[in-house]
Scaffold this active site. Sequence first.
Site, PDB file in Angstrom:
ATOM      1  N   ASP A  37       0.841  -1.400   0.066  1.00 11.10           N
ATOM      2  CA  ASP A  37      -0.246   0.080   0.145  1.00 11.10           C
ATOM      3  C   ASP A  37       0.971   0.935   0.049  1.00 11.10           C
ATOM      4  O   ASP A  37      -0.024   2.360   0.304  1.00 11.10           O
ATOM      5  CB  ASP A  37      -1.257   0.172   1.117  1.00 11.10           C
ATOM      6  CG  ASP A  37      -0.184  -0.278   2.416  1.00 11.10           C
ATOM      7  OD1 ASP A  37       0.963  -0.332   2.402  1.00 11.10           O
ATOM      8  OD2 ASP A  37      -0.328  -0.333   3.724  1.00 11.10           O
ATOM      9  N   HIS A 241      24.641   4.153 -17.836  1.00  9.64           N
ATOM     10  CA  HIS A 241      23.072   4.712 -16.759  1.00  9.64           C
ATOM     11  C   HIS A 241      23.437   3.876 -15.512  1.00  9.64           C
ATOM     12  O   HIS A 241      22.314   3.528 -14.849  1.00  9.64           O
ATOM     13  CB  HIS A 241      21.891   4.044 -17.314  1.00  9.64           C
ATOM     14  CG  HIS A 241      21.257   4.781 -18.805  1.00  9.64           C
ATOM     15  ND1 HIS A 241      20.968   4.372 -19.666  1.00  9.64           N
ATOM     16  CD2 HIS A 241      22.044   5.823 -18.933  1.00  9.64           C
ATOM     17  CE1 HIS A 241      20.387   5.322 -20.613  1.00  9.64           C
ATOM     18  NE2 HIS A 241      21.346   6.427 -20.165  1.00  9.64           N
ATOM     19  N   ASP A 258      26.231  12.309 -12.671  1.00 16.30           N
ATOM     20  CA  ASP A 258      26.114  12.782 -13.193  1.00 16.30           C
ATOM     21  C   ASP A 258      24.361  13.277 -12.880  1.00 16.30           C
ATOM     22  O   ASP A 258      22.934  11.741 -12.668  1.00 16.30           O
ATOM     23  CB  ASP A 258      25.485  12.333 -14.676  1.00 16.30           C
ATOM     24  CG  ASP A 258      24.600  12.930 -16.381  1.00 16.30           C
ATOM     25  OD1 ASP A 258      23.793  13.460 -15.393  1.00 16.30           O
ATOM     26  OD2 ASP A 258      24.643  11.832 -16.949  1.00 16.30           O
ATOM     27  N   ASP A 269      20.107  19.225 -15.571  1.00 15.43           N
ATOM     28  CA  ASP A 269      21.093  17.453 -16.268  1.00 15.43           C
ATOM     29  C   ASP A 269      22.475  18.315 -16.751  1.00 15.43           C
ATOM     30  O   ASP A 269      22.595  18.532 -17.224  1.00 15.43           O
ATOM     31  CB  ASP A 269      20.370  16.618 -17.377  1.00 15.43           C
ATOM     32  CG  ASP A 269      20.720  15.652 -18.006  1.00 15.43           C
ATOM     33  OD1 ASP A 269      21.428  15.219 -17.705  1.00 15.43           O
ATOM     34  OD2 ASP A 269      20.657  15.234 -19.352  1.00 15.43           O
ATOM     35  N   HIS A 348      27.385   7.297 -27.027  1.00 13.93           N
ATOM     36  CA  HIS A 348      26.077   8.087 -27.327  1.00 13.93           C
ATOM     37  C   HIS A 348      26.333   9.439 -28.449  1.00 13.93           C
ATOM     38  O   HIS A 348      26.848   9.699 -28.930  1.00 13.93           O
ATOM     39  CB  HIS A 348      25.928   8.582 -25.788  1.00 13.93           C
ATOM     40  CG  HIS A 348      26.751   9.427 -25.415  1.00 13.93           C
ATOM     41  ND1 HIS A 348      26.737  10.489 -24.918  1.00 13.93           N
ATOM     42  CD2 HIS A 348      27.543   8.460 -23.677  1.00 13.93           C
ATOM     43  CE1 HIS A 348      27.698  10.827 -23.593  1.00 13.93           C
ATOM     44  NE2 HIS A 348      27.892  10.332 -23.621  1.00 13.93           N
ATOM     45  N   HIS A 352      20.245  15.921 -25.687  1.00 16.18           N
ATOM     46  CA  HIS A 352      18.867  16.526 -26.193  1.00 16.18           C
ATOM     47  C   HIS A 352      18.015  17.439 -25.737  1.00 16.18           C
ATOM     48  O   HIS A 352      18.663  18.102 -25.054  1.00 16.18           O
ATOM     49  CB  HIS A 352      18.883  14.465 -26.109  1.00 16.18           C
ATOM     50  CG  HIS A 352      19.135  14.764 -24.232  1.00 16.18           C
ATOM     51  ND1 HIS A 352      18.012  15.346 -22.850  1.00 16.18           N
ATOM     52  CD2 HIS A 352      20.154  14.416 -23.674  1.00 16.18           C
ATOM     53  CE1 HIS A 352      19.045  15.348 -22.350  1.00 16.18           C
ATOM     54  NE2 HIS A 352      19.834  14.656 -22.042  1.00 16.18           N
ATOM     55  N   HIS A 359      15.598  13.549 -21.184  1.00 12.23           N
ATOM     56  CA  HIS A 359      14.665  13.805 -22.721  1.00 12.23           C
ATOM     57  C   HIS A 359      13.740  13.860 -23.596  1.00 12.23           C
ATOM     58  O   HIS A 359      12.633  13.570 -22.885  1.00 12.23           O
ATOM     59  CB  HIS A 359      14.939  12.079 -23.022  1.00 12.23           C
ATOM     60  CG  HIS A 359      16.426  11.785 -22.557  1.00 12.23           C
ATOM     61  ND1 HIS A 359      17.398  10.571 -22.053  1.00 12.23           N
ATOM     62  CD2 HIS A 359      17.582  12.391 -22.270  1.00 12.23           C
ATOM     63  CE1 HIS A 359      17.753  10.281 -21.960  1.00 12.23           C
ATOM     64  NE2 HIS A 359      18.557  11.178 -21.700  1.00 12.23           N
ATOM     65  N   GLU A 383      26.908  17.345 -23.880  1.00  8.13           N
ATOM     66  CA  GLU A 383      27.395  15.950 -23.087  1.00  8.13           C
ATOM     67  C   GLU A 383      28.331  14.991 -23.857  1.00  8.13           C
ATOM     68  O   GLU A 383      27.844  13.641 -23.693  1.00  8.13           O
ATOM     69  CB  GLU A 383      26.500  14.960 -22.417  1.00  8.13           C
ATOM     70  CG  GLU A 383      25.192  15.108 -22.831  1.00  8.13           C
ATOM     71  CD  GLU A 383      24.224  14.096 -22.486  1.00  8.13           C
ATOM     72  OE1 GLU A 383      24.805  13.019 -21.434  1.00  8.13           O
ATOM     73  OE2 GLU A 383      23.331  15.118 -22.415  1.00  8.13           O
ATOM     74  N   TYR A 387      34.627   6.273 -23.155  1.00  4.75           N
ATOM     75  CA  TYR A 387      34.453   5.758 -22.010  1.00  4.75           C
ATOM     76  C   TYR A 387      35.353   4.909 -22.457  1.00  4.75           C
ATOM     77  O   TYR A 387      35.111   3.628 -23.460  1.00  4.75           O
ATOM     78  CB  TYR A 387      32.766   4.913 -22.126  1.00  4.75           C
ATOM     79  CG  TYR A 387      32.451   6.591 -21.719  1.00  4.75           C
ATOM     80  CD1 TYR A 387      32.220   6.810 -20.850  1.00  4.75           C
ATOM     81  CD2 TYR A 387      31.593   7.023 -23.005  1.00  4.75           C
ATOM     82  CE1 TYR A 387      30.611   8.063 -20.434  1.00  4.75           C
ATOM     83  CE2 TYR A 387      30.691   7.729 -22.570  1.00  4.75           C
ATOM     84  CZ  TYR A 387      30.459   8.519 -21.227  1.00  4.75           C
ATOM     85  OH  TYR A 387      29.732   9.712 -21.193  1.00  4.75           O
ATOM     86  N   ARG A 405      31.795  12.066 -18.879  1.00  2.79           N
ATOM     87  CA  ARG A 405      31.354  12.591 -20.158  1.00  2.79           C
ATOM     88  C   ARG A 405      31.560  14.235 -18.921  1.00  2.79           C
ATOM     89  O   ARG A 405      31.316  14.391 -17.968  1.00  2.79           O
ATOM     90  CB  ARG A 405      30.121  12.205 -19.549  1.00  2.79           C
ATOM     91  CG  ARG A 405      28.830  13.354 -19.946  1.00  2.79           C
ATOM     92  CD  ARG A 405      27.723  11.567 -20.685  1.00  2.79           C
ATOM     93  NE  ARG A 405      27.056  11.992 -18.996  1.00  2.79           N
ATOM     94  CZ  ARG A 405      27.095  10.412 -18.479  1.00  2.79           C
ATOM     95  NH1 ARG A 405      28.142   9.051 -19.252  1.00  2.79           N
ATOM     96  NH2 ARG A 405      26.302  10.328 -17.648  1.00  2.79           N
ATOM     97  N   GLU A 407      28.958  17.225 -19.128  1.00  6.05           N
ATOM     98  CA  GLU A 407      27.177  18.293 -19.855  1.00  6.05           C
ATOM     99  C   GLU A 407      27.417  18.989 -19.152  1.00  6.05           C
ATOM    100  O   GLU A 407      26.505  19.473 -17.925  1.00  6.05           O
ATOM    101  CB  GLU A 407      26.601  16.885 -19.328  1.00  6.05           C
ATOM    102  CG  GLU A 407      24.946  17.379 -19.808  1.00  6.05           C
ATOM    103  CD  GLU A 407      24.653  15.837 -19.403  1.00  6.05           C
ATOM    104  OE1 GLU A 407      24.461  15.288 -18.571  1.00  6.05           O
ATOM    105  OE2 GLU A 407      23.035  15.146 -20.001  1.00  6.05           O
TER     106      GLU A 407
HETATM  107  N1  GLY Z   1      21.299  12.283 -16.863  1.00  8.97           N
HETATM  108  C1  GLY Z   1      20.540  11.549 -18.452  1.00  8.97           C
HETATM  109  C2  GLY Z   1      21.632  12.250 -19.298  1.00  8.97           C
HETATM  110  O1  GLY Z   1      22.462  12.557 -19.462  1.00  8.97           O
HETATM  111  O2  GLY Z   1      21.001  11.587 -20.789  1.00  8.97           O
HETATM  112 MN    MN Z   2      21.915  14.471 -20.292  1.00  8.98          MN
HETATM  113 MN    MN Z   3      22.803  13.614 -17.887  1.00  9.51          MN
END
Ligand code: GLY
Ligand code: MN
Ligand code: MN
Length: 439
Positions: A37, A241, A258, A269, A348, A352, A359, A383, A387, A405, A407
């Site tokens: 619940d 991720h 991140d 982000d 990647h 975005h 996203h 970003e 890697y 990374r 960003e």
């Molecule tokens: N935190 C997700 C991305 O950077 O796309």
């Molecule tokens: Mn991002």
């Molecule tokens: Mn991110």
Amino acid sequence: MIAGNEFKQRRKRLTRRMKKNSVAILPSAEVAVRNRDVEWPYRQHSDFHYLTGFDEPEAVAVLAPGRPEGEFILFCREFDATKAIWTGKHAGLEGAVDNHGADQACPVGRLAELLPGLLENRERVYYPVGASAELDGQIRHAINEIRAKSRSGTQAPTEFIVIDKLLHEHRLFKSEAELALIRRAAEISAQAHVRAMRFCRPGIHEYEIEAEFLHEITRHGLRAQAYPAIVAGGNNACVLHYTGNSDVLRDGDLLLIDAGAECDSYAADITRTYPVNGHFSEPQRLLYELVLAAQLAAIDTIKPGKRWNDPHDTAVKVLTKGLVELGLLKGKVGKLIKDEAYKPYYMHRTGHWLGMDVHDVGEYRDDDGEWRKLEPGMVMTVEPGLYIDAACDDVDPQWRGIGIRIEDDVVVTESGCEILTGAVPKAVADIEALMGESR
Ligand code: GLY
Ligand code: MN
Ligand code: MN
């Protein structure tokens, strides 16, 4: 805060763009049960929030242009005094009209009964086709009910249009009020990143860094993260991720964080990568400065008239050239790019759209299939990363186990772009100086 009038303008803009004699229907997000619940904190569906500002579950918004009794009908929960004691405020039908701009409010339990009347003699229905089995069923049921009395001259709609494309094109361009919320999410998230950076040291756990981030955003009243934080020490950063956030941070490793807060449904982000002990080793610094150069060059391309893909293409060029110079790739830069030789290390894209969803919605290509042109009011992330997994045994050992990374969030302006997250250091000297202060 978005003013009630802005929600009204959004509904108007949508209905003006709908074809004649149409109705739009949008359901709220459902409550998600965590266990038994216990529920997950409720988060309204971004489309529903965008059009209504009404953040309760069990609601359906109907927009029926030209309807004499009112164009915006909000189906929602009736006020329940006992429920109010246990779980707190809810608008009820009166509140939906008085405080949420509905022209008419009806109990959500009457949707099935009232829907045929709202759809009859309309030619088309805009709704998120296929997104909610319950709504699909209710609409199908309503259509069949109208068809059953077609001999009395009533027409059932004949076209069903996915509402997303129209609505998401509007969401892509942020108003001043929306930008103010993204700016606040960005500003507080930036402060939280700085706090985490100051706190970082060998021997603590990834979740302790996460706790610093959460502490800072929460104490500013931002109670939700825009997405689960990624706090990844050493090789964990090569899992794009990674959200385990449970390992010990080791002397000599990098830390990738991140994380972004949400402010009144709008996301930030941000990613930063820095040495756990406050000093970059030489291989770390070389790779880091390459990613930073790629990010700065990518940001530099952003201005109206440039295409969505330009920052990505630029980042790929800088990274590939740099990887050749460092000896991680061999060959001619042009051919390596064409062959996507960088992909094992940069898998990647460079960004975005950013908005209510991290996203965010919005097409990336125009109607001709070309990458769309950037325009003022669009908000996006930049970003790039590199890697090199510890298991990459075809590269020199000095590069292995490094994930980087960087960003930032930017808004496209009339003349270029504005960086919203620049308050978190990203130059090597600035990071080392900040981390040095707390040692
Ligand atoms: N935190 C997700 C991305 O950077 O796309
Ligand atoms: Mn991002
Ligand atoms: Mn991110």
